[in-house]
Design a protein around this motif. Sequence first.
Motif, PDB file in Angstrom:
ATOM      1  N   GLY A  23       0.866  -1.314   0.016  1.00 50.07           N
ATOM      2  CA  GLY A  23      -0.314  -0.148  -0.018  1.00 50.07           C
ATOM      3  C   GLY A  23       0.925   1.049  -0.102  1.00 50.07           C
ATOM      4  N   GLY A  24       1.824   1.208   0.748  1.00 51.56           N
ATOM      5  CA  GLY A  24       2.817   2.386   0.673  1.00 51.56           C
ATOM      6  C   GLY A  24       3.419   2.691  -0.536  1.00 51.56           C
ATOM      7  N   ILE A  25       3.848   1.654  -1.274  1.00 56.08           N
ATOM      8  CA  ILE A  25       4.513   1.959  -2.667  1.00 56.08           C
ATOM      9  C   ILE A  25       3.413   2.420  -3.660  1.00 56.08           C
ATOM     10  CG2 ILE A  25       5.535   0.771  -4.744  1.00 56.08           C
ATOM     11  CD1 ILE A  25       6.748  -1.120  -2.613  1.00 56.08           C
ATOM     12  N   PHE A  26       2.183   1.896  -3.909  1.00 58.19           N
ATOM     13  CA  PHE A  26       1.267   2.533  -4.518  1.00 58.19           C
ATOM     14  C   PHE A  26       0.608   3.845  -4.200  1.00 58.19           C
ATOM     15  CE2 PHE A  26      -3.086   3.544  -5.790  1.00 58.19           C
ATOM     16  CZ  PHE A  26      -3.429   2.685  -6.849  1.00 58.19           C
ATOM     17  N   THR A  27       0.489   4.277  -2.791  1.00 52.80           N
ATOM     18  CA  THR A  27       0.111   5.370  -2.527  1.00 52.80           C
ATOM     19  C   THR A  27       1.044   6.724  -2.943  1.00 52.80           C
ATOM     20  OG1 THR A  27      -0.767   6.959  -0.768  1.00 52.80           O
ATOM     21  CG2 THR A  27       0.770   5.494   0.002  1.00 52.80           C
ATOM     22  N   LYS A  28       2.451   6.243  -2.532  1.00 54.75           N
ATOM     23  CA  LYS A  28       3.384   7.213  -2.752  1.00 54.75           C
ATOM     24  C   LYS A  28       3.798   7.155  -4.007  1.00 54.75           C
ATOM     25  CE  LYS A  28       2.011   8.972  -0.017  1.00 54.75           C
ATOM     26  NZ  LYS A  28       1.435  10.205   0.387  1.00 54.75           N
ATOM     27  N   GLY A  29       3.844   6.280  -4.816  1.00 60.18           N
ATOM     28  CA  GLY A  29       4.122   6.393  -6.511  1.00 60.18           C
ATOM     29  C   GLY A  29       3.343   7.235  -7.024  1.00 60.18           C
ATOM     30  N   LEU A  34      12.351  -0.103  -0.222  1.00 54.32           N
ATOM     31  CA  LEU A  34      11.197   0.608  -0.314  1.00 54.32           C
ATOM     32  C   LEU A  34      11.260   1.999  -0.953  1.00 54.32           C
ATOM     33  CD1 LEU A  34       9.716  -0.228   3.188  1.00 54.32           C
ATOM     34  CD2 LEU A  34       9.618  -1.671   0.897  1.00 54.32           C
ATOM     35  N   MET A  35      12.349   2.637  -0.676  1.00 52.99           N
ATOM     36  CA  MET A  35      12.442   3.970  -1.204  1.00 52.99           C
ATOM     37  C   MET A  35      12.736   4.101  -2.839  1.00 52.99           C
ATOM     38  SD  MET A  35      12.551   6.217   1.011  1.00 52.99           S
ATOM     39  CE  MET A  35      13.411   7.843   0.383  1.00 52.99           C
ATOM     40  N   ASN A  36      13.534   2.920  -3.358  1.00 51.57           N
ATOM     41  CA  ASN A  36      13.760   2.612  -4.610  1.00 51.57           C
ATOM     42  C   ASN A  36      12.318   2.454  -5.378  1.00 51.57           C
ATOM     43  OD1 ASN A  36      15.615   2.258  -6.992  1.00 51.57           O
ATOM     44  ND2 ASN A  36      14.614   0.361  -6.927  1.00 51.57           N
ATOM     45  N   ALA A  37      11.564   1.528  -4.592  1.00 46.74           N
ATOM     46  CA  ALA A  37      10.305   1.203  -5.177  1.00 46.74           C
ATOM     47  C   ALA A  37       9.390   2.333  -5.378  1.00 46.74           C
ATOM     48  CB  ALA A  37       9.570   0.121  -4.384  1.00 46.74           C
ATOM     49  N   VAL A  38       9.359   3.185  -4.521  1.00 46.50           N
ATOM     50  CA  VAL A  38       8.717   4.529  -4.632  1.00 46.50           C
ATOM     51  C   VAL A  38       8.929   5.138  -5.964  1.00 46.50           C
ATOM     52  CG1 VAL A  38       7.868   6.610  -3.649  1.00 46.50           C
ATOM     53  CG2 VAL A  38       7.836   4.812  -2.252  1.00 46.50           C
ATOM     54  N   GLY A  39      10.477   5.290  -5.893  1.00 48.95           N
ATOM     55  CA  GLY A  39      11.131   6.041  -7.079  1.00 48.95           C
ATOM     56  C   GLY A  39      10.576   5.444  -8.450  1.00 48.95           C
ATOM     57  N   VAL A  85       3.422  -2.079 -10.568  1.00 48.62           N
ATOM     58  CA  VAL A  85       4.545  -1.746 -10.143  1.00 48.62           C
ATOM     59  C   VAL A  85       4.926  -2.104  -8.618  1.00 48.62           C
ATOM     60  CG1 VAL A  85       6.329  -0.009  -9.621  1.00 48.62           C
ATOM     61  CG2 VAL A  85       5.307  -0.198 -11.715  1.00 48.62           C
ATOM     62  N   SER A  86       3.562  -1.612  -7.718  1.00 50.64           N
ATOM     63  CA  SER A  86       4.019  -1.685  -6.230  1.00 50.64           C
ATOM     64  C   SER A  86       4.081  -3.366  -6.035  1.00 50.64           C
ATOM     65  CB  SER A  86       2.651  -1.145  -5.828  1.00 50.64           C
ATOM     66  OG  SER A  86       1.501  -1.678  -6.047  1.00 50.64           O
ATOM     67  N   LEU A  87       3.106  -4.063  -6.915  1.00 52.29           N
ATOM     68  CA  LEU A  87       3.021  -5.402  -6.450  1.00 52.29           C
ATOM     69  C   LEU A  87       4.413  -6.259  -6.881  1.00 52.29           C
ATOM     70  CD1 LEU A  87      -0.645  -6.597  -7.376  1.00 52.29           C
ATOM     71  CD2 LEU A  87       0.351  -6.303  -5.082  1.00 52.29           C
ATOM     72  N   GLU A  88       4.924  -5.974  -7.983  1.00 52.37           N
ATOM     73  CA  GLU A  88       6.196  -6.275  -8.430  1.00 52.37           C
ATOM     74  C   GLU A  88       7.216  -5.857  -7.250  1.00 52.37           C
ATOM     75  OE1 GLU A  88       6.628  -4.491 -12.178  1.00 52.37           O
ATOM     76  OE2 GLU A  88       5.348  -5.904 -13.328  1.00 52.37           O
ATOM     77  N   GLN A  89       7.301  -4.683  -6.866  1.00 53.02           N
ATOM     78  CA  GLN A  89       8.424  -4.447  -5.859  1.00 53.02           C
ATOM     79  C   GLN A  89       8.157  -4.855  -4.603  1.00 53.02           C
ATOM     80  OE1 GLN A  89      11.012  -2.418  -6.932  1.00 53.02           O
ATOM     81  NE2 GLN A  89      10.394  -2.653  -8.782  1.00 53.02           N
ATOM     82  N   LEU A  90       7.099  -5.479  -4.158  1.00 54.74           N
ATOM     83  CA  LEU A  90       6.692  -5.895  -2.932  1.00 54.74           C
ATOM     84  C   LEU A  90       7.607  -7.196  -2.354  1.00 54.74           C
ATOM     85  CD1 LEU A  90       4.644  -5.886  -0.509  1.00 54.74           C
ATOM     86  CD2 LEU A  90       2.994  -7.228  -2.016  1.00 54.74           C
ATOM     87  N   ALA A  91       7.779  -7.888  -3.231  1.00 53.40           N
ATOM     88  CA  ALA A  91       8.274  -9.526  -2.860  1.00 53.40           C
ATOM     89  C   ALA A  91       9.706  -9.136  -2.324  1.00 53.40           C
ATOM     90  CB  ALA A  91       8.531 -10.167  -4.144  1.00 53.40           C
ATOM     91  N   VAL A  92      10.637  -8.332  -2.809  1.00 57.65           N
ATOM     92  CA  VAL A  92      11.917  -8.429  -2.208  1.00 57.65           C
ATOM     93  C   VAL A  92      12.029  -7.975  -0.669  1.00 57.65           C
ATOM     94  CG1 VAL A  92      14.560  -7.472  -2.506  1.00 57.65           C
ATOM     95  CG2 VAL A  92      13.258  -8.364  -4.607  1.00 57.65           C
ATOM     96  N   ASP A 100       7.228  12.066   1.127  1.00 63.97           N
ATOM     97  CA  ASP A 100       6.145  11.288   0.899  1.00 63.97           C
ATOM     98  C   ASP A 100       6.707   9.828   1.005  1.00 63.97           C
ATOM     99  OD1 ASP A 100       4.046  12.820   0.553  1.00 63.97           O
ATOM    100  OD2 ASP A 100       4.404  12.904  -1.610  1.00 63.97           O
ATOM    101  N   ALA A 101       7.819   9.627   0.411  1.00 61.77           N
ATOM    102  CA  ALA A 101       8.636   8.122   0.212  1.00 61.77           C
ATOM    103  C   ALA A 101       8.659   7.614   1.687  1.00 61.77           C
ATOM    104  CB  ALA A 101       9.618   8.016  -0.684  1.00 61.77           C
ATOM    105  N   THR A 102       9.382   8.559   2.702  1.00 58.32           N
ATOM    106  CA  THR A 102       9.727   8.500   3.885  1.00 58.32           C
ATOM    107  C   THR A 102       8.725   8.090   4.963  1.00 58.32           C
ATOM    108  OG1 THR A 102      10.001  10.543   4.820  1.00 58.32           O
ATOM    109  CG2 THR A 102      12.117   9.622   3.456  1.00 58.32           C
ATOM    110  N   LYS A 103       7.783   8.951   4.901  1.00 58.24           N
ATOM    111  CA  LYS A 103       6.644   9.061   5.998  1.00 58.24           C
ATOM    112  C   LYS A 103       5.491   7.869   5.605  1.00 58.24           C
ATOM    113  CE  LYS A 103       3.622  12.791   4.034  1.00 58.24           C
ATOM    114  NZ  LYS A 103       2.419  12.119   3.972  1.00 58.24           N
ATOM    115  N   ASP A 104       5.364   7.496   4.365  1.00 60.18           N
ATOM    116  CA  ASP A 104       4.153   6.740   4.380  1.00 60.18           C
ATOM    117  C   ASP A 104       4.272   5.348   3.622  1.00 60.18           C
ATOM    118  OD1 ASP A 104       2.164   8.581   5.001  1.00 60.18           O
ATOM    119  OD2 ASP A 104       2.175   9.607   3.276  1.00 60.18           O
TER     120      ASP A 104
END
Length: 707
Positions: free
Chosen positions: A182-188, A543-548, A587-594, A671-675
């Motif tokens: 959810g965090g990757i989705f919302t902040k991406g 996680l920071m990279n995933a948001v990026g 993207v968020s689901l792909e970046q979730l696994a690692v 956004d990437a750090t707080k959420d």
Amino acid sequence: MDVSTGQLEALIFLSSILALAYAGLQTFLLLKEDEGTDEMRRISLAIREGAMAFLRREYTAVFAVGLVLAVVILFAFGVTSDGPKLAVGFLFGAAGSALAGAVGMMVSVRANVRTAAHARAGKLPATMRYAFRAGSVTGMSVAGLALLELVGFYWLFNGQILSMVGVLFGASLMSLFARVGGGIFTKGADVGADLVGKVEAGIPEDDPRNPAVIADNVGDNVGDCAGMAADLFETYVVTAVSAMLLAYLIEQGGNNPAFAATFPNAILYPLVVCAWAIVATLVGAMFVRMREGGTIMGALYQGLAVTTGVAILGFYILDEALMGGRAGVFIATTIGMIVMVLIVVTTDYYTSANYRPVHRIAEASQAGAGPTVITGLSVGLESAWIPGLVIVAGTLGAYAAVGWSGSWGSVTIDPYFGLYGIGLAAASMLAVTGMIISIDAFGPITDNAGGIAEMAKLPAEARAVTDPLDAVGNTTKAITKGYAIGSAVLAALALFAAYTFAAAKAASLPWTEFTAKLTIDNPLVVAGLIVGAILPFFFTSFLMNAVGVAAQAIVFEVRRQFKEIAGIMDGTGKPEYGKCVDIVTKVSLEQLAVPAAIGVITPLAVGFLLGPIALAGLLLGVILSGFPLALMMTTGGGAWDNAKKYIESGHYGGKHSDPHKAAVVGDTVGDATKDTAGPAINPLIKVVNTISILFIALMVAHSLIGL
């Protein structure tokens, strides 16, 4: 008072049903309210459909992994032994966390449009009250579901707390997935929408011409509502069971024969504390009302203050009735309340637009994006100091209060009693989760309401109501994250103590002999400490990279639509909102696994390769580095966000000025750090602790190095 275990279980059960009944009644009443215009309903439906589509895809993927892990647990612990209990508990723990997130989000995506409809009347107090009531559905649902699951499994497993560790692991893992995904989705979506919409195109936030605006609003729900609810459900469950587990291991291991006689209801008492806090929360919710000339935060704090006061009064009565009237027990539970209040107040200071830290960031924005980012980092780093001291004082105070014995002239501390005191403080702090979540869920609801008001082109008086609610919502969300990570530290300390008892039992060693090995001159301890200390940094880097990555995909898509779809900017062309939702979902689901795999594999690898002693070091290292890192990220990010809103309210040139553009850049970093990254450290700490306790017997038997 002579109360049987069955009677206590019944009272706890009734309290959980009371919370769920309140949530159900409020849902019925809230959904009877007006949804506004056809355009408002259309926008709300698009947000709802996007949020539910993401949740379905995320939960499908997560539960596929969960079923595999349940089978592994079943066979690892024996089909005819503890395997079935642990596997069933794991599945129900994961399902409970997922259900808590889904329930909260399903109400929020329907309350957002009704909050916007309330705002059309231009009445801030009434709109604020409605949004809080909607948030309270999430709060009471989480507390009620968590308590119901805990008392249910306690009864089902006949008081065998070790069999409940599977529940903890399931809840923790689901929370990790929900927070990260959810965090990757919302902040991406948020960062991508802001960079192209605000910075490049110069259009307002939530402008319907921005193709990413629906994805941004969907993200508020899947990250700040579903992810938050799953996270706090897990925190509630893990914290309560950590205190229960400590009492159980001390009693069953024969570590201190006087423990059971001194604390006659020690194992169930944390659940009793949580049960009473539900009553306190229901009382406090009635006092959340904005008076004439009052403030939004003042109304929310009024409810929190009443909840805290009623809770403390009840803790005194419960101590007298169930724990022999020991002053230390009451002091420890009161300390939990005090720690909660101090963390809330400190987070408010560092993230609210009313105080100096946010003003410093806004002031720095006059010099450009670089000083904005640097000053925000400074505020975030500073914000870890006071909460750290509060946790230290609370830990030592609870340890001494319950562990103290003897006269003033000859003071001794019983370590077994003292550790239980820390567990009680943690359980007390988490007991008011219902009120804290109600205040937090208020944030995404008002954020969405503001977006709907902007997209539906409601009159200015509506935005005059939703804008201040949204600004306060940023602070309430930051408060919950500070509260969650602070409680995670207390819970993790109790879990660490439980781990040492479980490891000593598995190794057939006295507890004192096992803990004597945890010294700084032991290279295995040092190795574990270092691995544990770097784990949160390594984890959050992904996680920071995933948001990026997600934000970059949204930026390219929004630019493409601006370029290829004629008439978007003048309002004659319609953006393709669904494509942005679909892109950020994938993207968020792909970046979730690692990152999720890192949280699970690292403690197992250390435990089986280097042994339980090294793993103990890892658990301490994760706590010591994860706590300040999470505070720095969540509080600093909230300060960046409100600095932007402080400028938008008319300071330093207001909207579209150069300071505003610099503040938007700072906000995108925050956004990437707080959420995303910061909040995910909370479930990470719990995952490594619970999986360590779950597998400790196997590690002792099969570790490469041994102890």
